[in-house]
Write an enzyme that holds these catalytic residues in place. Structure first.
Site, mmCIF file in Angstrom:
data_model
loop_
_atom_site.group_PDB
_atom_site.id
_atom_site.type_symbol
_atom_site.label_atom_id
_atom_site.label_comp_id
_atom_site.label_asym_id
_atom_site.label_seq_id
_atom_site.Cartn_x
_atom_site.Cartn_y
_atom_site.Cartn_z
ATOM 1 N N ALA A 1 0.841 -1.206 0.000
ATOM 2 C CA ALA A 1 0.000 0.000 0.000
ATOM 3 C C ALA A 1 0.873 1.252 0.000
ATOM 4 C CB ALA A 1 -0.915 0.007 1.226
ATOM 5 N N ILE B 1 0.979 5.716 -1.357
ATOM 6 C CA ILE B 1 0.335 6.874 -1.989
ATOM 7 C C ILE B 1 1.389 7.899 -2.392
ATOM 8 C CG2 ILE B 1 -1.866 6.656 -0.727
ATOM 9 C CD1 ILE B 1 -0.809 8.944 1.134
ATOM 10 N N THR B 2 0.989 8.829 -3.247
ATOM 11 C CA THR B 2 1.830 9.994 -3.546
ATOM 12 C C THR B 2 1.045 11.260 -3.210
ATOM 13 O OG1 THR B 2 1.007 9.954 -5.813
ATOM 14 C CG2 THR B 2 3.134 8.932 -5.447
ATOM 15 N N ASP C 1 2.426 14.692 -4.346
ATOM 16 C CA ASP C 1 3.591 15.384 -4.899
ATOM 17 C C ASP C 1 3.475 16.907 -4.826
ATOM 18 O OD1 ASP C 1 4.261 12.807 -5.562
ATOM 19 O OD2 ASP C 1 4.154 13.088 -7.736
ATOM 20 N N GLN D 1 9.066 14.984 -5.047
ATOM 21 C CA GLN D 1 8.717 13.796 -4.252
ATOM 22 C C GLN D 1 9.634 13.630 -3.034
ATOM 23 O OE1 GLN D 1 8.373 10.272 -6.759
ATOM 24 N NE2 GLN D 1 6.173 10.682 -6.950
ATOM 25 N N TYR E 1 7.735 11.278 -0.737
ATOM 26 C CA TYR E 1 7.621 9.908 -1.256
ATOM 27 C C TYR E 1 8.996 9.223 -1.291
ATOM 28 C CZ TYR E 1 6.301 6.209 -4.605
ATOM 29 O OH TYR E 1 6.065 5.005 -5.242
ATOM 30 N N GLY F 1 10.148 0.451 -11.310
ATOM 31 C CA GLY F 1 10.228 1.718 -12.043
ATOM 32 C C GLY F 1 8.799 2.164 -12.306
#
Ligand SMILES: NC(=O)c1ccc[n+]([C@@H]2O[C@H](COP(=O)([O-])OP(=O)(O)OC[C@H]3O[C@@H](n4cnc5c(N)ncnc54)[C@H](OP(=O)(O)O)[C@@H]3O)[C@@H](O)[C@H]2O)c1
Length: 240
Positions: free
Chosen positions: A83, A85-86, A88, A144, A147, A178
């Site tokens: 699990a 999320i981003t 940004d 990011q 992240y 990737g």
């Protein structure tokens, strides 16, 4: 009896492909999700895989959810912490809420998923842990900071758990995808996506099933000597 595998965020995207691959390998699979009931129901209808809803960012919810899975399916031998999320934003515009939400889900969520079931794995002398990190945890990424910090942190988690679990038959490894064709990536504007594909020597996005196959191997008995490793599956975009 078939081993039980838990896949967080296992109802969509990469997680859904992992859940399906593990079911095909003969494991009993529990797939978790955060809130998208519609997608979770469609996933169960399609695959027959049981789904469970909780927020991986909350320790008590995770503990209770994991106990429910274990009471229904048996001890969890395999956990795939997928699990993520981003949220940004360039660093100068990143709000503390964006930082906190991503840390809570992608990093604390991994702790919350593994910590409650770790003692059981130690007692039984077997465990397979796979954390889905990211290429951007390896190389960093514009907009990011949050992240990339969590995904780099995930690598620290598996390298440390690998050392703690080795003598108890537990392995902990990471997969760094990737750019993969999931909703997370398809949600970015087409122009940005084209620019991303331009940076991938293979000339295409990856498929969720290509990540799932890495996980299937890492959780198998054949992978018992692979511990604390990272598999990079990124079409040649970045070498560690
Ligand atoms: N896609 C890529 O190119 C890519 C590249 C590198 C790494 N990754 C990593 O791979 C993993 C999966 O990515 P994806 O693209 O497949 O994501 P996705 O399609 O957006 O699916 C995310 C899944 O995680 C669940 N989830 C999100 N927040 C949660 C929370 N707080 N508690 C419990 N479940 C939660 C979602 O549940 P709901 O359905 O209820 O929202 C959903 O099942 C992530 O860790 C991501 O960072 C992805």
């Amino acid at each position: 009896m078939a081993r039980t595998a838990l896949v967080t965020g296992g109802t969509r995207g990469i997680g859904a492909a992992i859940s399906k691959a593990l079911k095909e390998q003969g494991y009993q699979v529990a797939a978790t999700y955060a809130g998208n009931d519609e997608k979770a129901k469609a996933f169960t209808d399609e695959t027959g895989i049981q789904t469970y809803k909780w927020n991986v960012g909350n320790y008590e919810e995770s503990k209770a959810g994991l106990e429910k899975v274990e009471s229904e399916l048996g001890p969890i031998d395999i956990v795939v912490a997928n699990a993520g999320i981003t949220r940004d934003a360039p660093f100068h515009k990143m709000k503390p809420e964006q930082w906190n939400e991503v840390i809570e889900t992608n990093l604390t969520g991994v702790f919350n998923t593994i910590h409650p079931i770790w003692p059981g794995m130690r007692e039984r002398g077997f465990g397979r842990i796979v954390v889905i990190s990211s290429i951007n945890g390896q190389k960093g990424q514009f907009a990011q900071v949050n992240y990339a910090a969590t995904k780099a942190g995930d690598l620290g988690i598996v390298k440390s758990l690998a050392q703690e679990g080795a003598s108890k038959g537990i392995t902990a490894n990471a997969v760094c995808p990737g750019y993969i064709a999931t909703e997370m990536v398809m949600a970015v504007p087409e122009k940005v996506r084209d620019a991303i594909v331009g940076q991938i020597p293979t000339g295409r996005l990856g498929e969720p099933e290509e990540i799932a196959r890495c996980v299937s191997f890492l959780v198998s008995d054949d992978a018992a000597f692979i511990n604390g490793s990272t598999i990079s599956a990124n079409g040649g975009q970045f070498f560690v």
